[in-house]
Motif scaffolding. Sequence first.
Motif, short mmCIF file in Angstrom:
data_model
loop_
_atom_site.label_atom_id
_atom_site.label_comp_id
_atom_site.label_asym_id
_atom_site.label_seq_id
_atom_site.Cartn_x
_atom_site.Cartn_y
_atom_site.Cartn_z
N SER A 188 0.83 -0.96 -0.02
CA SER A 188 -0.34 0.63 -0.04
C SER A 188 1.26 1.21 0.00
O SER A 188 2.09 0.96 1.06
CB SER A 188 -0.63 0.15 1.51
N ARG A 205 -0.24 4.61 0.34
CA ARG A 205 -1.27 5.08 1.51
C ARG A 205 -0.25 5.87 2.48
O ARG A 205 0.27 4.58 3.21
CB ARG A 205 -2.56 4.57 2.17
N SER A 264 -1.21 4.09 5.85
CA SER A 264 -1.44 3.10 5.68
C SER A 264 -1.40 2.26 7.14
O SER A 264 -0.34 1.80 7.75
CB SER A 264 -0.88 2.51 5.16
N VAL A 265 -2.99 1.11 7.87
CA VAL A 265 -2.17 0.41 8.18
C VAL A 265 -1.34 -1.01 8.34
O VAL A 265 -0.72 -1.35 8.91
CB VAL A 265 -3.84 -0.34 8.69
N ASN A 266 -1.17 -1.55 6.82
CA ASN A 266 -0.50 -2.10 6.69
C ASN A 266 1.15 -1.55 6.41
O ASN A 266 1.95 -1.98 7.42
CB ASN A 266 -0.37 -2.51 5.15
N PRO A 320 -2.51 -5.10 1.51
CA PRO A 320 -4.37 -4.54 2.36
C PRO A 320 -5.37 -5.65 1.88
O PRO A 320 -4.55 -6.71 0.05
CB PRO A 320 -4.75 -3.64 1.55
N GLU A 321 -6.18 -5.73 2.12
CA GLU A 321 -7.43 -6.70 1.66
C GLU A 321 -8.62 -5.73 0.43
O GLU A 321 -9.33 -4.55 1.37
CB GLU A 321 -8.32 -7.34 2.31
N ASN A 330 -11.55 -5.95 -1.41
CA ASN A 330 -13.52 -7.01 -1.91
C ASN A 330 -12.37 -8.64 -1.90
O ASN A 330 -12.77 -9.36 -2.73
CB ASN A 330 -13.64 -7.23 -3.11
N GLY A 331 -11.29 -8.93 -0.83
CA GLY A 331 -11.39 -10.28 -0.51
C GLY A 331 -10.49 -10.46 -1.09
O GLY A 331 -9.75 -11.89 -0.58
N SER A 357 -6.24 -4.94 7.88
CA SER A 357 -7.52 -3.37 7.44
C SER A 357 -8.46 -3.41 8.59
O SER A 357 -8.09 -4.20 10.15
CB SER A 357 -8.48 -4.70 6.68
N ARG A 382 -9.03 -12.46 4.73
CA ARG A 382 -9.48 -13.73 3.02
C ARG A 382 -8.36 -13.61 2.11
O ARG A 382 -8.50 -14.47 0.51
CB ARG A 382 -11.32 -12.73 2.33
C1 FMN Z 1 -11.81 -1.50 -3.24
C2 FMN Z 1 -11.45 -1.49 -1.51
C3 FMN Z 1 -12.08 -2.59 -1.25
C4 FMN Z 1 -11.98 -3.48 -0.11
N1 FMN Z 1 -12.82 -4.21 0.31
C5 FMN Z 1 -12.10 -4.74 1.47
C6 FMN Z 1 -11.95 -6.14 2.05
O1 FMN Z 1 -12.07 -7.35 1.23
N2 FMN Z 1 -12.42 -6.24 3.36
C7 FMN Z 1 -11.57 -5.73 4.16
O2 FMN Z 1 -11.41 -5.79 5.65
N3 FMN Z 1 -11.13 -4.22 3.53
C8 FMN Z 1 -11.49 -3.84 2.57
N4 FMN Z 1 -11.53 -2.73 2.24
C9 FMN Z 1 -10.49 -1.00 3.00
C10 FMN Z 1 -8.97 -1.58 3.54
O3 FMN Z 1 -8.41 -2.60 4.21
C11 FMN Z 1 -9.09 -0.59 4.07
O4 FMN Z 1 -8.29 0.93 3.48
C12 FMN Z 1 -7.09 -0.09 4.64
O5 FMN Z 1 -7.03 1.03 5.00
C13 FMN Z 1 -6.54 -0.71 2.98
O6 FMN Z 1 -5.04 -0.63 3.92
P1 FMN Z 1 -4.36 0.19 3.87
O7 FMN Z 1 -4.23 1.00 5.12
O8 FMN Z 1 -2.97 -0.25 4.51
O9 FMN Z 1 -3.72 1.02 2.83
C14 FMN Z 1 -11.48 -1.85 1.16
C15 FMN Z 1 -11.05 -1.24 0.08
C16 FMN Z 1 -11.50 -0.46 -0.98
C17 FMN Z 1 -10.02 0.76 -1.32
#
Ligand code: FMN
Length: 192
Positions: free
Chosen positions: A11, A13, A16-18, A81-82, A84-85, A123, A131
Amino acid sequence: MSIRLLAFAASTRKASVNRRLIERLAHHARQEGAEVSLLDLNDFPMPLYDGDSEEANGRPASADRLQEMLASHQGLLLATPEYNGFFSPLLKNTFDWLSRPAADGQSGMDALRGMPVGIVSASPGAMGGMRALPFVRLYLNNLGMLVAPQQIAVSRAASAFHEDGSLDDEGQDHALAAVARQVIDLASLRAS
Ligand SMILES: Cc1cc2nc3c(=O)[nH]c(=O)nc-3n(C[C@H](O)[C@H](O)[C@H](O)COP(=O)(O)O)c2cc1C
């Protein structure tokens, strides 16, 4: 000589939590005696893979630089990050480019094959990216990488970390340390 590990979050971002999770994983790996180089993929920009672009311009210089970094390390730590699974498109794009030949013709796959990897995810949701992890495992296996059996998914990640970077859930923090240990063990076995 200590094992050298490369680490990055898939990520870019700012918040980012990751990234927080990979920092904690890197901390554990250092505690276990490894040297860890923590990268930010913002420093390795790559366009979305396109065959015509590859034919015209070759592999991006960032992929060559990342491959050089990989070659000077014995293992990899990865937080994704995840979406949509599934795992992040940034992870897929980065490794798709890495799997292609370098500008000098050197194989990209050779650099990945046999490299130990630890995979984790975080997440804000209840599943913590759980997932996505089996798909990351499958994808990296397809690239010939050795994915450590231990993995963790940190849920409710916005409130999962203390200010010092440790995880609020002690059991998870221990499980995270076990990911680091397994990657170091695999890397040591491979080096011996
Ligand atoms: C398109 C999209 C789909 C996402 N789908 C999921 C998901 O399936 N499961 C989940 O736990 N979080 C989902 N999220 C939320 C992300 O986990 C969240 O944005 C997270 O902060 C992303 O990781 P980062 O902080 O390291 O960037 C989704 C976010 C986006 C933008």
